[in-house]
Design a protein around this motif. Structure first.
Motif, PDB file in Angstrom:
ATOM      1  N   LEU A 163     -12.934   6.801  74.377  1.00 49.84           N
ATOM      2  CA  LEU A 163     -12.958   6.877  75.993  1.00 49.84           C
ATOM      3  C   LEU A 163     -12.569   7.917  76.639  1.00 49.84           C
ATOM      4  N   VAL A 164     -11.576   8.958  76.102  1.00 48.09           N
ATOM      5  CA  VAL A 164     -11.342  10.215  76.424  1.00 48.09           C
ATOM      6  C   VAL A 164     -12.570  10.963  76.619  1.00 48.09           C
ATOM      7  N   GLY A 165     -13.340  11.149  75.799  1.00 47.01           N
ATOM      8  CA  GLY A 165     -14.419  11.891  75.458  1.00 47.01           C
ATOM      9  C   GLY A 165     -15.491  11.629  76.481  1.00 47.01           C
ATOM     10  N   GLN A 166     -15.703  10.136  76.624  1.00 45.45           N
ATOM     11  CA  GLN A 166     -16.687   9.891  77.453  1.00 45.45           C
ATOM     12  C   GLN A 166     -16.439  10.081  79.148  1.00 45.45           C
ATOM     13  N   ILE A 167     -15.155   9.811  79.350  1.00 45.57           N
ATOM     14  CA  ILE A 167     -14.812  10.206  80.498  1.00 45.57           C
ATOM     15  C   ILE A 167     -14.857  11.528  81.047  1.00 45.57           C
ATOM     16  N   ALA A 168     -14.440  12.424  80.114  1.00 48.45           N
ATOM     17  CA  ALA A 168     -14.779  13.734  80.204  1.00 48.45           C
ATOM     18  C   ALA A 168     -15.972  14.309  80.585  1.00 48.45           C
ATOM     19  N   LYS A 169     -17.017  13.468  79.736  1.00 52.17           N
ATOM     20  CA  LYS A 169     -18.215  14.004  79.939  1.00 52.17           C
ATOM     21  C   LYS A 169     -18.942  13.364  81.313  1.00 52.17           C
ATOM     22  N   LEU A 170     -18.317  12.210  81.717  1.00 50.97           N
ATOM     23  CA  LEU A 170     -18.697  11.898  83.068  1.00 50.97           C
ATOM     24  C   LEU A 170     -18.024  12.701  84.136  1.00 50.97           C
ATOM     25  N   LYS A 171     -17.114  13.499  83.906  1.00 51.03           N
ATOM     26  CA  LYS A 171     -16.517  14.496  85.027  1.00 51.03           C
ATOM     27  C   LYS A 171     -17.134  15.988  84.569  1.00 51.03           C
ATOM     28  N   GLY A 172     -18.108  16.138  83.924  1.00 54.09           N
ATOM     29  CA  GLY A 172     -18.955  17.282  83.639  1.00 54.09           C
ATOM     30  C   GLY A 172     -18.374  18.183  82.757  1.00 54.09           C
ATOM     31  N   CYS A 173     -17.490  17.712  81.845  1.00 55.34           N
ATOM     32  CA  CYS A 173     -17.064  18.955  80.836  1.00 55.34           C
ATOM     33  C   CYS A 173     -17.747  18.862  79.301  1.00 55.34           C
ATOM     34  N   ARG A 174     -17.493  19.648  78.772  1.00 56.94           N
ATOM     35  CA  ARG A 174     -18.088  20.036  77.305  1.00 56.94           C
ATOM     36  C   ARG A 174     -17.082  19.224  76.448  1.00 56.94           C
ATOM     37  N   VAL A 175     -17.193  18.336  75.533  1.00 56.93           N
ATOM     38  CA  VAL A 175     -16.475  17.803  74.723  1.00 56.93           C
ATOM     39  C   VAL A 175     -16.684  17.829  73.462  1.00 56.93           C
ATOM     40  N   VAL A 176     -15.631  18.404  72.469  1.00 60.84           N
ATOM     41  CA  VAL A 176     -15.615  18.302  71.309  1.00 60.84           C
ATOM     42  C   VAL A 176     -14.551  17.269  70.801  1.00 60.84           C
ATOM     43  N   GLY A 177     -15.048  16.498  69.867  1.00 63.04           N
ATOM     44  CA  GLY A 177     -14.159  15.462  69.057  1.00 63.04           C
ATOM     45  C   GLY A 177     -13.758  15.942  67.778  1.00 63.04           C
ATOM     46  N   ILE A 178     -12.663  15.235  67.160  1.00 68.11           N
ATOM     47  CA  ILE A 178     -12.160  15.538  65.709  1.00 68.11           C
ATOM     48  C   ILE A 178     -11.908  14.190  65.287  1.00 68.11           C
ATOM     49  N   ALA A 179     -12.596  13.969  63.930  1.00 70.48           N
ATOM     50  CA  ALA A 179     -12.629  12.771  63.396  1.00 70.48           C
ATOM     51  C   ALA A 179     -12.716  12.745  62.029  1.00 70.48           C
ATOM     52  N   GLY A 180     -12.406  11.965  61.207  1.00 65.83           N
ATOM     53  CA  GLY A 180     -12.470  11.709  59.925  1.00 65.83           C
ATOM     54  C   GLY A 180     -13.862  11.111  59.190  1.00 65.83           C
ATOM     55  N   GLY A 181     -14.604  11.984  58.734  1.00 65.82           N
ATOM     56  CA  GLY A 181     -15.914  10.984  57.932  1.00 65.82           C
ATOM     57  C   GLY A 181     -17.057  11.407  58.739  1.00 65.82           C
ATOM     58  N   GLY A 182     -18.112  11.491  57.977  1.00 65.41           N
ATOM     59  CA  GLY A 182     -19.522  11.721  58.715  1.00 65.41           C
ATOM     60  C   GLY A 182     -20.062  10.511  59.367  1.00 65.41           C
ATOM     61  N   GLU A 183     -19.736   9.342  59.322  1.00 62.03           N
ATOM     62  CA  GLU A 183     -19.988   8.156  59.683  1.00 62.03           C
ATOM     63  C   GLU A 183     -19.279   7.994  61.343  1.00 62.03           C
ATOM     64  N   TRP A 295     -17.719   1.976  85.631  1.00 69.32           N
ATOM     65  CA  TRP A 295     -18.936   2.930  84.952  1.00 69.32           C
ATOM     66  C   TRP A 295     -19.489   1.874  83.756  1.00 69.32           C
ATOM     67  N   LEU A 296     -18.614   0.939  83.489  1.00 71.50           N
ATOM     68  CA  LEU A 296     -19.086   0.039  82.321  1.00 71.50           C
ATOM     69  C   LEU A 296     -20.245  -0.874  82.598  1.00 71.50           C
ATOM     70  N   ARG A 297     -20.224  -1.425  84.003  1.00 68.05           N
ATOM     71  CA  ARG A 297     -21.320  -1.815  84.547  1.00 68.05           C
ATOM     72  C   ARG A 297     -22.573  -1.146  84.686  1.00 68.05           C
ATOM     73  N   ALA A 298     -22.358   0.183  84.946  1.00 59.65           N
ATOM     74  CA  ALA A 298     -23.677   0.907  85.001  1.00 59.65           C
ATOM     75  C   ALA A 298     -23.922   1.872  83.760  1.00 59.65           C
ATOM     76  N   GLY A 299     -23.402   1.252  82.718  1.00 61.78           N
ATOM     77  CA  GLY A 299     -23.974   1.686  81.181  1.00 61.78           C
ATOM     78  C   GLY A 299     -23.521   3.381  81.100  1.00 61.78           C
ATOM     79  N   GLN A 300     -22.395   3.531  81.990  1.00 61.26           N
ATOM     80  CA  GLN A 300     -22.060   4.957  81.547  1.00 61.26           C
ATOM     81  C   GLN A 300     -20.903   5.026  80.708  1.00 61.26           C
ATOM     82  N   LEU A 301     -20.416   3.800  80.068  1.00 60.83           N
ATOM     83  CA  LEU A 301     -19.300   3.944  79.378  1.00 60.83           C
ATOM     84  C   LEU A 301     -19.968   3.103  77.966  1.00 60.83           C
ATOM     85  N   VAL A 302     -19.639   3.302  76.790  1.00 61.68           N
ATOM     86  CA  VAL A 302     -19.775   2.453  75.623  1.00 61.68           C
ATOM     87  C   VAL A 302     -18.470   2.048  75.252  1.00 61.68           C
TER      88      VAL A 302
END
Length: 342
Positions: A163-183, A295-302
């Protein structure tokens, strides 16, 4: 309610490392009628959150530890099946600290009524619940990213990080995430809209962050701590803001927490690092819920929920969090809406 039996998981011992089966006791007791001002809630879904591991430890924290032999603390969602509260009726759906149990008799003032018709109950434990508020206020009130800035978030495929990443995108930011695994990385890129991902299981995190953040990290939202935090500190931009939301990589350490060794980067880059607990924003939840709902109703958040089933599987399901086996908000389903007394 005289014939109803409440099954519960209670904390039997303080865990050392990952919680073991012997750290829990499975108990039962008769269900009691609500008293004046109370409601009786049939639990339908239990929220499984990283913070639960910290609640099991003895010692000073932002909330008192769960006592030995007490019902394990947990946020949950359910349906009111008996009420002595003027603003809550039988059939209403609520969320709150109901605990790891099938029925909860609680003060009506301690739960929040939710609209289960507008969004399914698991969503009220995730995007429209504590994780959603954590992401919203931690990013927008503490980090305060500006359009065009680079935001990096760890635990990017988890309930808060996604959600942090999605909100940051909504605010016009470039977003890089860190997670474990290709999936998980593919999920964040293709479904959540992240610009780039770092797979800490397959990549050199420091090198990958330098590649994806050539001008440095403006905002780092940390959910994991440890080596990942150190790597991010090494790539900070001038006047960067670091939000310390969690440290899931450290919660089950049996030899103490690993603190950041790269903290001088804060001085060199005139940066700040702020610890954060979402309960401090309780009086502003309506604000966050209103915007997240829009945002959820507008389809802007997954909104991604990882739903496991079976109350008796609680101990094993909780461990999935600390083994990195969940994607999105991990929720334990106890009962169907149509079940008796649900």
């Amino acid at each position: 309610m005289i014939d109803l039996i409440n099954h519960q998981f209670r904390l039997a011992a303080r865990p050392v490392g990952l919680p073991k089966p012997s750290d829990w006791s499975f108990t039962e007791e008769p269900v009691e009628e609500p008293r004046d001002g109370e409601v009786l809630v049939k639990t339908l879904y239990i929220s499984l959150d990283p913070a639960m591991r910290g609640w099991m430890n003895e010692g000073r924290s932002y909330i008192r530890p769960v006592g030995i032999d007490e019902v394990m603390r947990a946020l949950a969602a359910g349906r009111v099946i008996a009420s002595q509260h003027e603003r809550l009726a039988v059939g209403d759906h609520v969320t709150g600290l109901l605990g790891v149990q099938e029925y909860a008799r609680v003060s009506g003032d301690a739960v929040m009524k939710v609209d289960a018709a507008a969004s399914e109950l698991p969503v009220h434990l995730g995007t429209l619940g504590m994780p959603g508020m954590t992401a919203y206020f931690g990013l927008l009130d503490i980090a305060r990213p500006a359009a065009g800035e680079t935001v990096v978030v760890s635990g990017a495929a988890g309930a808060v990080g996604g959600l942090v990443g999605q909100i940051a995108k909504l605010k016009g930011c470039r977003v890089v995430g860190i997670a474990g695994g290709g999936e998980k990385c593919s999920h964040a890129l293709s479904e959540l809209g992240f610009d780039a991902m770092v797979d800490y299981k397959a990549q050199d995190v420091e090198a990958a962050l330098r590649e994806h953040c050539p001008a440095g990290i403006d905002v780092y939202f940390d959910n994991v701590g440890g080596e990942i935090l150190d790597a991010a500190l090494g790539s900070l931009a001038r006047h960067a803001r670091v939000v310390i939301c969690g440290a899931i990589s450290q919660y089950n350490s049996s030899d103490g927490f690993r603190g950041p060794s790269n903290y001088m980067s804060l001085l060199v880059n005139h940066a700040s690092m702020t610890g954060y607990v979402v309960s401090d924003y309780g009086d502003r939840y309506p604000e966050g819920l209103r915007e997240m709902s829009e945002w959820l109703r507008a389809g802007q958040l997954v909104s991604r929920e990882d739903i496991a089933e079976g109350f008796e599987k609680f101990p094993d399901t909780l461990l999935r969090l600390y083994k990195g086996e969940n994607t999105g908000k991990l929720v334990l389903k106890l009962a169907e809406e149509g079940d008796q007394h649900a």
